[in-house]
Design an enzyme around this catalytic site. Structure first.
Site, PDB file in Angstrom:
ATOM      1  N   ASP A 136       8.881-112.250 -38.353  1.00  0.00           N
ATOM      2  CA  ASP A 136       8.821-111.831 -39.749  1.00  0.00           C
ATOM      3  C   ASP A 136       9.338-112.951 -40.652  1.00  0.00           C
ATOM      4  O   ASP A 136      10.035-113.863 -40.204  1.00  0.00           O
ATOM      5  CB  ASP A 136       9.627-110.563 -39.989  1.00  0.00           C
ATOM      6  CG  ASP A 136      11.122-110.767 -39.831  1.00  0.00           C
ATOM      7  OD1 ASP A 136      11.538-111.390 -38.822  1.00  0.00           O
ATOM      8  OD2 ASP A 136      11.899-110.327 -40.709  1.00  0.00           O
ATOM      9  N   ASP A 172      11.032-120.524 -40.828  1.00  0.00           N
ATOM     10  CA  ASP A 172      12.023-119.533 -40.402  1.00  0.00           C
ATOM     11  C   ASP A 172      11.283-118.216 -40.170  1.00  0.00           C
ATOM     12  O   ASP A 172      11.085-117.458 -41.102  1.00  0.00           O
ATOM     13  CB  ASP A 172      13.090-119.402 -41.486  1.00  0.00           C
ATOM     14  CG  ASP A 172      14.183-118.414 -41.143  1.00  0.00           C
ATOM     15  OD1 ASP A 172      14.264-117.980 -39.983  1.00  0.00           O
ATOM     16  OD2 ASP A 172      14.958-118.045 -42.055  1.00  0.00           O
ATOM     17  N   GLU A 219      13.867-109.534 -38.277  1.00  0.00           N
ATOM     18  CA  GLU A 219      15.162-110.228 -38.241  1.00  0.00           C
ATOM     19  C   GLU A 219      15.677-110.489 -39.647  1.00  0.00           C
ATOM     20  O   GLU A 219      16.883-110.429 -39.898  1.00  0.00           O
ATOM     21  CB  GLU A 219      15.025-111.546 -37.474  1.00  0.00           C
ATOM     22  CG  GLU A 219      16.344-112.258 -37.207  1.00  0.00           C
ATOM     23  CD  GLU A 219      16.748-113.272 -38.277  1.00  0.00           C
ATOM     24  OE1 GLU A 219      17.846-113.848 -38.163  1.00  0.00           O
ATOM     25  OE2 GLU A 219      15.967-113.478 -39.236  1.00  0.00           O
ATOM     26  N   GLU A 220      14.757-110.788 -40.566  1.00  0.00           N
ATOM     27  CA  GLU A 220      15.162-111.170 -41.917  1.00  0.00           C
ATOM     28  C   GLU A 220      15.793-110.023 -42.704  1.00  0.00           C
ATOM     29  O   GLU A 220      16.450-110.261 -43.712  1.00  0.00           O
ATOM     30  CB  GLU A 220      13.971-111.736 -42.689  1.00  0.00           C
ATOM     31  CG  GLU A 220      13.426-113.051 -42.141  1.00  0.00           C
ATOM     32  CD  GLU A 220      14.365-114.227 -42.346  1.00  0.00           C
ATOM     33  OE1 GLU A 220      15.465-114.030 -42.903  1.00  0.00           O
ATOM     34  OE2 GLU A 220      14.004-115.346 -41.938  1.00  0.00           O
ATOM     35  N   ASP A 248      16.354-120.724 -33.900  1.00  0.00           N
ATOM     36  CA  ASP A 248      16.306-120.219 -35.280  1.00  0.00           C
ATOM     37  C   ASP A 248      17.231-121.011 -36.206  1.00  0.00           C
ATOM     38  O   ASP A 248      17.598-120.541 -37.270  1.00  0.00           O
ATOM     39  CB  ASP A 248      16.692-118.730 -35.282  1.00  0.00           C
ATOM     40  CG  ASP A 248      16.313-118.021 -36.567  1.00  0.00           C
ATOM     41  OD1 ASP A 248      15.504-118.573 -37.340  1.00  0.00           O
ATOM     42  OD2 ASP A 248      16.837-116.912 -36.803  1.00  0.00           O
ATOM     43  N   HIS A 280      13.472-119.763 -47.064  1.00  0.00           N
ATOM     44  CA  HIS A 280      13.396-118.624 -47.984  1.00  0.00           C
ATOM     45  C   HIS A 280      12.941-119.005 -49.387  1.00  0.00           C
ATOM     46  O   HIS A 280      13.244-118.291 -50.339  1.00  0.00           O
ATOM     47  CB  HIS A 280      14.743-117.878 -48.074  1.00  0.00           C
ATOM     48  CG  HIS A 280      15.168-117.241 -46.802  1.00  0.00           C
ATOM     49  ND1 HIS A 280      16.154-116.273 -46.745  1.00  0.00           N
ATOM     50  CD2 HIS A 280      14.764-117.408 -45.519  1.00  0.00           C
ATOM     51  CE1 HIS A 280      16.335-115.887 -45.500  1.00  0.00           C
ATOM     52  NE2 HIS A 280      15.493-116.578 -44.728  1.00  0.00           N
TER      53      HIS A 280
END
Length: 417
Positions: free
Chosen positions: A83, A144, A178-179, A201, A383
């Protein structure tokens, strides 16, 4: 070892698929579109020759590379999430490839004058002469953690194609959500069956992390009383003023913008208010468990103090722990960090061992019985629109995975599972 074009093509095929997660959803995965990449990965893992490729009803993917040695070797794992963050759009990602980067400004979007500059993002200077993959300035990139996925798949493919490299059984795991803090919630550690694992990661090449924040979330609700302002004397209680008092009473220098390294903080990340009700949302972070508990106690005592001043419960606070420092679970098995460090050094990569100012799936997995340090995947500026990844860092990450597998097969007296 690995063709640049091969890993670029694989990575770009992943980032073009929108997998943004949604914290407001109560399903797993939190968005239906995460299945698009999940199903693609299942087929790809089968195509490269892995065994026991499975995907469950929540989109958790697992696969096996069988051992090719005739002795007992611990089963190890490599894990990444598919994700992307809801902080910035991951739809219609249009990557740009910058070959032989010259160390100057990169124009991401000429129309909107969006520039990736080494004057602001100094880490760019580390990658002069390398190949960078960037955004077009309108989306995030998704390194990411699709860089981590591309590296794991490529490393497994390489090991399948090079049976002369001896290794034990290797398990691969890819997770949704995960985010939004749920990546490990439904991960079946027992079914995964590894003695330990590594999340791919991290960020900059060389990062190796086995410490992270202890984390909690706090919701502070302040109740007021609305009365016509012309007749409000002695009657109106403005919740926003009480909220202001609460905010200013916490240590003003213990916020993210004033802290670094192992410093903890209080972070007010959302506020919604009116006279009748104001709601503050905080995250509380500290690497030290005692300091972490003390931070929560500070907020509780402040709540009690303000309530006492107003002779009633004008403030209600709810604090929930989110995750804990994985160091507590990794320290007893430090050989798993030592192997990763040795792998990097053998490849002329300088290990950067430092605490994570955040959390990873590895934190929760470590407390679920799967010790899980974090290794670099190569990306920077996650992000947001300025995200990029050097292709050479991704290739090095593939080499680290292969080398860890090889080293694990040569070590003696390692705990088996």
């Amino acid at each position: 070892m690995i063709s640049k074009k091969h890993i670029i093509d694989r990575f770009i095929s992943y980032v073009r698929i929108d997998t943004e997660s949604d914290p407001k959803s109560d399903t797993t995965p939190s968005t239906e579109k995460q299945w698009d990449l999940a199903n693609k990965l299942v087929e790809e893992l089968k195509a490269i020759g892995l065994n026991e490729v499975t995907i469950d009803e929540n989109a958790y993917i697992m696969a096996t590379l069988p051992a090719n040695v005739d002795k007992e070797v611990p089963t190890i794992g490599f894990i990444s999430h598919f994700d992307t963050t809801p902080d910035f759009t991951g739809a219609n990602v249009n990557p740009q490839i910058i070959e032989n980067y010259d160390g100057k400004d990169i124009i991401l979007n000429d129309t909107e004058n969006i520039i990736l500059s080494p004057d602001y993002f100094e880490d760019l200077k580390l990658y002069v002469g390398q190949t960078l993959i960037t955004t077009d300035g309108t989306t995030l990139l998704g390194a990411d953690d699709k860089a981590g996925i591309a590296e794991i798949v490529t490393a497994m493919e390489y090991l399948v194609q090079h049976p002369e490299i001896k290794h034990g059984k290797i398990r691969v795991g890819f997770t949704p959500d995960e985010e939004i803090g749920r990546g490990a919630h439904k991960f079946d550690v027992e079914a995964f069956g590894a003695a330990w694992a590594y999340t791919m990661d991290g960020s900059q090449i060389g990062e190796l992390e086995y410490e992270n924040f202890n984390a909690a979330g706090a919701v502070v609700t302040i109740k007021g009383k609305i009365v016509h302002p012309g007749y409000a004397k002695g009657k109106m209680i403005n919740s926003m003023y009480i909220a202001q008092e609460f905010i200013s009473s916490l240590p003003q220098k213990e916020t993210p913008e004033h802290t670094s390294g192992r410093d903890g903080f209080y972070h007010l990340y959302d506020i919604k208010g009116s006279v009748e009700e104001t709601k503050l949302q905080y995250i509380i972070r500290d690497h030290d468990k005692e300091h972490f508990e003390a931070r929560k106690e500070v907020m509780l005592k402040l709540t009690n103090k303000i309530n006492a001043q107003h002779k009633g419960e004008v403030i209600h606070i709810e604090i929930k722990d989110q995750y804990y420092n994985m160091r507590e679970k990794v320290a007893p098995v430090m050989h798993i960090v030592d192997i990763a460090e040795e792998a990097m050094k053998s490849l002329s990569i300088t290990p950067i061992i430092k605490p994570i100012r955040g959390g990873t799936d590895g934190s929760q997995l470590s407390y679920m019985g799967l010790p899980c340090p974090n290794i670099f995947a190569g990306g920077h500026n996650f992000h947001g629109r300025y995200e990029y990844v050097p292709v050479e860092s991704m290739i090095k990450a593939v080499a680290v995975i292969v080398r860890i597998a090889e080293l694990t097969a040569t070590k003696k007296n390692l705990n088996l599972r």
